[in-house]
Design a protein around this motif. Sequence first.
Motif, mmCIF file in Angstrom:
data_model
loop_
_atom_site.group_PDB
_atom_site.id
_atom_site.type_symbol
_atom_site.label_atom_id
_atom_site.label_comp_id
_atom_site.label_asym_id
_atom_site.label_seq_id
_atom_site.Cartn_x
_atom_site.Cartn_y
_atom_site.Cartn_z
ATOM 1 N N ALA A 61 0.837 -1.192 0.000
ATOM 2 C CA ALA A 61 0.000 0.000 0.000
ATOM 3 C C ALA A 61 0.879 1.251 0.000
ATOM 4 O O ALA A 61 1.897 1.307 0.702
ATOM 5 C CB ALA A 61 -0.922 -0.003 1.212
ATOM 6 N N GLY A 62 0.485 2.219 -0.822
ATOM 7 C CA GLY A 62 1.269 3.432 -0.980
ATOM 8 C C GLY A 62 2.263 3.372 -2.120
ATOM 9 O O GLY A 62 2.839 4.397 -2.500
ATOM 10 N N GLY A 63 2.461 2.192 -2.663
ATOM 11 C CA GLY A 63 3.416 2.014 -3.752
ATOM 12 C C GLY A 63 2.825 2.354 -5.107
ATOM 13 O O GLY A 63 1.687 2.829 -5.219
ATOM 14 N N SER A 64 3.620 2.096 -6.146
ATOM 15 C CA SER A 64 3.237 2.445 -7.510
ATOM 16 C C SER A 64 3.480 1.272 -8.452
ATOM 17 O O SER A 64 4.361 0.434 -8.207
ATOM 18 C CB SER A 64 4.050 3.643 -8.007
ATOM 19 N N LEU A 65 2.707 1.232 -9.502
ATOM 20 C CA LEU A 65 2.897 0.300 -10.613
ATOM 21 C C LEU A 65 2.533 1.026 -11.901
ATOM 22 O O LEU A 65 1.690 1.931 -11.894
ATOM 23 C CB LEU A 65 2.004 -0.932 -10.469
ATOM 24 N N ARG A 66 3.142 0.597 -12.997
ATOM 25 C CA ARG A 66 2.739 1.105 -14.303
ATOM 26 C C ARG A 66 2.333 -0.071 -15.175
ATOM 27 O O ARG A 66 3.149 -0.960 -15.449
ATOM 28 C CB ARG A 66 3.852 1.902 -14.988
ATOM 29 N N LEU A 67 1.089 -0.047 -15.605
ATOM 30 C CA LEU A 67 0.585 -1.069 -16.516
ATOM 31 C C LEU A 67 0.766 -0.592 -17.960
ATOM 32 O O LEU A 67 0.631 0.596 -18.245
ATOM 33 C CB LEU A 67 -0.887 -1.353 -16.257
ATOM 34 N N SER A 68 1.061 -1.536 -18.830
ATOM 35 C CA SER A 68 1.190 -1.246 -20.250
ATOM 36 C C SER A 68 0.203 -2.099 -21.027
ATOM 37 O O SER A 68 -0.083 -3.228 -20.643
ATOM 38 C CB SER A 68 2.609 -1.551 -20.742
ATOM 39 N N CYS A 69 -0.285 -1.553 -22.121
ATOM 40 C CA CYS A 69 -1.163 -2.282 -23.036
ATOM 41 C C CYS A 69 -0.626 -2.081 -24.440
ATOM 42 O O CYS A 69 -0.617 -0.962 -24.947
ATOM 43 C CB CYS A 69 -2.585 -1.773 -22.930
ATOM 44 N N ALA A 70 -0.163 -3.166 -25.031
ATOM 45 C CA ALA A 70 0.344 -3.124 -26.401
ATOM 46 C C ALA A 70 -0.741 -3.610 -27.340
ATOM 47 O O ALA A 70 -1.229 -4.740 -27.209
ATOM 48 C CB ALA A 70 1.590 -3.994 -26.531
ATOM 49 N N ALA A 71 -1.127 -2.748 -28.277
ATOM 50 C CA ALA A 71 -2.197 -3.074 -29.207
ATOM 51 C C ALA A 71 -1.626 -3.359 -30.583
ATOM 52 O O ALA A 71 -0.737 -2.660 -31.059
ATOM 53 C CB ALA A 71 -3.191 -1.921 -29.285
#
Length: 122
Positions: free
Chosen positions: A14-24
């Motif tokens: 909790a409090g952390g970060s993530l970056r999601l990617s979507c390749a189309a």
Amino acid sequence: QVQLVESGGGLVQAGGSLRLSCAASGLTSSTYAMGWFRQAPGKEREFVAALSWMTVIYADSVKGRFTISRGNAKNTVYLQMNSLKPEDTAVYYCAADTTPVAVTSAGNYDYWGQGTQVTVSS
């Protein structure tokens, strides 16, 4: 054939970060609206964020914490997630809408990825 592939999920405190990617791939236009949705166990799929060439919209629950953006290549969409909370735990899905208008309704989206798991521990 249109394919959307998500990546970047994982386990974070909790409090952390993530970056999601979507390749189309296979999209015939760069003007498609792109969206992110999520589904927690036992709950319905819910809107998270979406963008089109002129609009960006967010669910109230993530406003100010999540940011949706397109990559330079236009066939990649990101979801930067900051200040994560345990209630953000869900499978996150990328979606493409062949109309160039960002909307919150999952039924408007024509193509979906397979999802990526995000788990936020307390």
